[in-house]
Design a protein around this motif. Structure first.
Motif, mmCIF file in Angstrom:
data_model
loop_
_atom_site.group_PDB
_atom_site.id
_atom_site.type_symbol
_atom_site.label_atom_id
_atom_site.label_comp_id
_atom_site.label_asym_id
_atom_site.label_seq_id
_atom_site.Cartn_x
_atom_site.Cartn_y
_atom_site.Cartn_z
ATOM 1 N N GLY A 9 0.863 -1.173 0.000
ATOM 2 C CA GLY A 9 0.000 0.000 0.000
ATOM 3 C C GLY A 9 0.898 1.220 0.000
ATOM 4 O O GLY A 9 1.748 1.364 0.884
ATOM 5 N N SER A 10 0.752 2.085 -0.992
ATOM 6 C CA SER A 10 1.703 3.172 -1.156
ATOM 7 C C SER A 10 1.059 4.335 -1.895
ATOM 8 O O SER A 10 0.203 4.123 -2.756
ATOM 9 N N THR A 11 1.492 5.538 -1.555
ATOM 10 C CA THR A 11 1.040 6.708 -2.319
ATOM 11 C C THR A 11 2.171 7.253 -3.184
ATOM 12 O O THR A 11 1.988 7.577 -4.336
ATOM 13 N N LEU A 12 3.369 7.310 -2.592
ATOM 14 C CA LEU A 12 4.497 7.940 -3.295
ATOM 15 C C LEU A 12 5.463 6.911 -3.876
ATOM 16 O O LEU A 12 6.466 7.278 -4.478
ATOM 17 N N GLY A 13 5.212 5.629 -3.662
ATOM 18 C CA GLY A 13 6.026 4.582 -4.283
ATOM 19 C C GLY A 13 7.017 3.897 -3.362
ATOM 20 O O GLY A 13 7.540 2.833 -3.693
ATOM 21 N N GLY A 14 7.286 4.479 -2.176
ATOM 22 C CA GLY A 14 8.308 3.909 -1.288
ATOM 23 C C GLY A 14 7.991 2.483 -0.856
ATOM 24 O O GLY A 14 8.855 1.595 -0.914
ATOM 25 N N ALA A 15 6.765 2.244 -0.424
ATOM 26 C CA ALA A 15 6.399 0.903 0.053
ATOM 27 C C ALA A 15 6.430 -0.108 -1.098
ATOM 28 O O ALA A 15 6.718 -1.299 -0.889
ATOM 29 N N GLU A 16 6.154 0.374 -2.314
ATOM 30 C CA GLU A 16 6.224 -0.531 -3.476
ATOM 31 C C GLU A 16 7.661 -0.983 -3.716
ATOM 32 O O GLU A 16 7.913 -2.159 -3.983
ATOM 33 N N SER A 55 2.697 2.082 3.793
ATOM 34 C CA SER A 55 2.993 3.380 4.394
ATOM 35 C C SER A 55 1.694 3.935 4.980
ATOM 36 O O SER A 55 0.634 3.313 4.874
ATOM 37 N N THR A 56 1.809 5.089 5.632
ATOM 38 C CA THR A 56 0.639 5.745 6.238
ATOM 39 C C THR A 56 0.510 7.135 5.633
ATOM 40 O O THR A 56 1.521 7.805 5.410
ATOM 41 N N HIS A 57 -0.705 7.549 5.369
ATOM 42 C CA HIS A 57 -0.934 8.906 4.833
ATOM 43 C C HIS A 57 -2.061 9.579 5.589
ATOM 44 O O HIS A 57 -2.639 8.982 6.508
ATOM 45 N N GLY A 58 -2.358 10.810 5.204
ATOM 46 C CA GLY A 58 -3.393 11.567 5.916
ATOM 47 C C GLY A 58 -3.003 11.683 7.380
ATOM 48 O O GLY A 58 -1.877 12.033 7.708
ATOM 49 N N ALA A 59 -3.902 11.331 8.258
ATOM 50 C CA ALA A 59 -3.595 11.307 9.687
ATOM 51 C C ALA A 59 -3.834 9.883 10.164
ATOM 52 O O ALA A 59 -4.896 9.548 10.666
ATOM 53 N N GLY A 60 -2.828 9.034 9.931
ATOM 54 C CA GLY A 60 -2.951 7.631 10.326
ATOM 55 C C GLY A 60 -3.784 6.811 9.357
ATOM 56 O O GLY A 60 -4.271 5.732 9.700
ATOM 57 N N ASP A 61 -3.948 7.314 8.127
ATOM 58 C CA ASP A 61 -4.822 6.631 7.155
ATOM 59 C C ASP A 61 -4.048 5.710 6.227
ATOM 60 O O ASP A 61 -2.842 5.870 6.010
ATOM 61 N N ASP A 96 1.815 12.025 14.972
ATOM 62 C CA ASP A 96 1.326 11.289 16.162
ATOM 63 C C ASP A 96 0.847 9.913 15.763
ATOM 64 O O ASP A 96 0.892 8.973 16.554
ATOM 65 N N THR A 97 0.334 9.834 14.540
ATOM 66 C CA THR A 97 -0.242 8.585 14.059
ATOM 67 C C THR A 97 0.819 7.768 13.315
ATOM 68 O O THR A 97 0.573 7.264 12.224
ATOM 69 N N PHE A 98 2.010 7.667 13.939
ATOM 70 C CA PHE A 98 3.128 6.952 13.303
ATOM 71 C C PHE A 98 2.704 5.532 12.923
ATOM 72 O O PHE A 98 2.228 4.776 13.771
ATOM 73 N N CYS A 99 2.856 5.212 11.669
ATOM 74 C CA CYS A 99 2.551 3.869 11.149
ATOM 75 C C CYS A 99 1.131 3.408 11.500
ATOM 76 O O CYS A 99 0.886 2.209 11.700
ATOM 77 N N GLY A 100 0.211 4.361 11.563
ATOM 78 C CA GLY A 100 -1.181 4.016 11.899
ATOM 79 C C GLY A 100 -1.809 3.028 10.930
ATOM 80 O O GLY A 100 -2.632 2.194 11.326
HETATM 81 C C1 LIG Z 1 0.455 14.090 3.504
HETATM 82 C C2 LIG Z 1 1.236 13.060 4.281
HETATM 83 C C3 LIG Z 1 0.690 12.529 5.437
HETATM 84 C C4 LIG Z 1 1.400 11.568 6.188
HETATM 85 N N1 LIG Z 1 0.846 11.051 7.342
HETATM 86 C C5 LIG Z 1 1.546 10.156 8.068
HETATM 87 C C6 LIG Z 1 0.996 9.602 9.269
HETATM 88 O O1 LIG Z 1 -0.116 9.910 9.691
HETATM 89 N N2 LIG Z 1 1.737 8.691 9.958
HETATM 90 C C7 LIG Z 1 2.981 8.301 9.548
HETATM 91 O O2 LIG Z 1 3.607 7.482 10.214
HETATM 92 N N3 LIG Z 1 3.532 8.799 8.399
HETATM 93 C C8 LIG Z 1 2.849 9.709 7.651
HETATM 94 N N4 LIG Z 1 3.390 10.213 6.502
HETATM 95 C C9 LIG Z 1 4.748 9.781 6.089
HETATM 96 C C10 LIG Z 1 4.699 8.730 4.987
HETATM 97 O O3 LIG Z 1 4.147 7.508 5.475
HETATM 98 C C11 LIG Z 1 6.131 8.491 4.491
HETATM 99 O O4 LIG Z 1 6.537 9.643 3.773
HETATM 100 C C12 LIG Z 1 6.281 7.265 3.634
HETATM 101 O O5 LIG Z 1 7.652 7.081 3.345
HETATM 102 C C13 LIG Z 1 5.514 7.367 2.324
HETATM 103 O O6 LIG Z 1 5.567 6.099 1.721
HETATM 104 P P1 LIG Z 1 5.047 5.815 0.239
HETATM 105 O O7 LIG Z 1 6.118 6.353 -0.679
HETATM 106 O O8 LIG Z 1 4.943 4.327 0.148
HETATM 107 O O9 LIG Z 1 3.727 6.473 0.045
HETATM 108 C C14 LIG Z 1 2.688 11.158 5.753
HETATM 109 C C15 LIG Z 1 3.233 11.715 4.562
HETATM 110 C C16 LIG Z 1 2.522 12.648 3.843
HETATM 111 C C17 LIG Z 1 3.136 13.214 2.580
#
Ligand SMILES: Cc1cc2nc3c(=O)[nH]c(=O)nc-3n(C[C@H](O)[C@H](O)[C@H](O)COP(=O)(O)O)c2cc1C
Length: 150
Positions: A9-16, A55-61, A96-100
């Motif tokens: 599960g990834s938005t920016l590609g890192g987890a992929e 990865s986690t995005h939004g606020a723990g999403d 706060d929502t690290f790795c939620g």
């Molecule tokens: C808009 C945004 C919101 C994020 N929210 C969280 C979060 O709630 N908890 C967390 O642990 N990391 C959060 N992160 C950090 C990402 O998980 C981290 O940058 C991760 O390396 C992205 O992985 P991806 O490339 O697989 O998407 C957030 C990053 C962004 C850009």
């Protein structure tokens, strides 16, 4: 040796990237692998070994590409008692929502009867520019646990 299904599960590609790197390492260790980025529940074998990397995005999403899988788990509560899984979260301690997201996924999989193998790894990208590195170290112990359980 067993087939392992890697789910990212990834938005920016890192987890992929982490999933693809670990799939290569698993193949080197003699496993066969299938890597699925943002699969739906129906794309997955409902038995065997899964390795979930999110990865986690939004606020723990959850990342958008894994949200439908998560929603399906929550709504359908499939019987996953024949699944064992490992889990890796990628996030930033700035939140706060690290790795939620991986926490939510793990809770949901467990509630469907899947069994965890090993402790979930939570990678803080502030400490690791290259998340593949801690993931690869973790994978070594995870492989040993899998072999001991077979
Ligand atoms: C808009 C945004 C919101 C994020 N929210 C969280 C979060 O709630 N908890 C967390 O642990 N990391 C959060 N992160 C950090 C990402 O998980 C981290 O940058 C991760 O390396 C992205 O992985 P991806 O490339 O697989 O998407 C957030 C990053 C962004 C850009």
């Amino acid at each position: 040796m067993a087939e392992i299904t890697l789910i990212s599960g990834s938005t920016l590609g890192g987890a992929e990237y982490v999933a693809e790197h670990l799939a290569e390492k698993l193949e080197d260790a003699g496993f066969t692998t299938q890597t699925l980025h943002g699969p739906l529940l129906d794309d997955l074998p409902q038995s065997g070994t899964w390795l979930v990397i999110s990865s986690t995005h939004g606020a723990g999403d959850l990342p958008d590409n894994l949200q439908p899988f998560y929603d399906d788990l929550a709504e359908r509560q499939p019987d996953l008692s024949a699944v064992r899984f490992g889990a890796i979260g990628i996030g930033s301690r700035e939140y706060d929502t690290f790795c939620g997201a991986i926490d939510k996924i793990e809770t949901q999989l467990t509630s469907c009867g899947a069994k965890t193998v090993g402790e979930t790894l939570r990678i803080n990208i502030l400490d690791h520019d290259i998340p593949e590195d801690p993931a690869e170290v973790w994978l070594g112990s995870w492989i040993n646990l899998l072999k001991n359980e077979q």
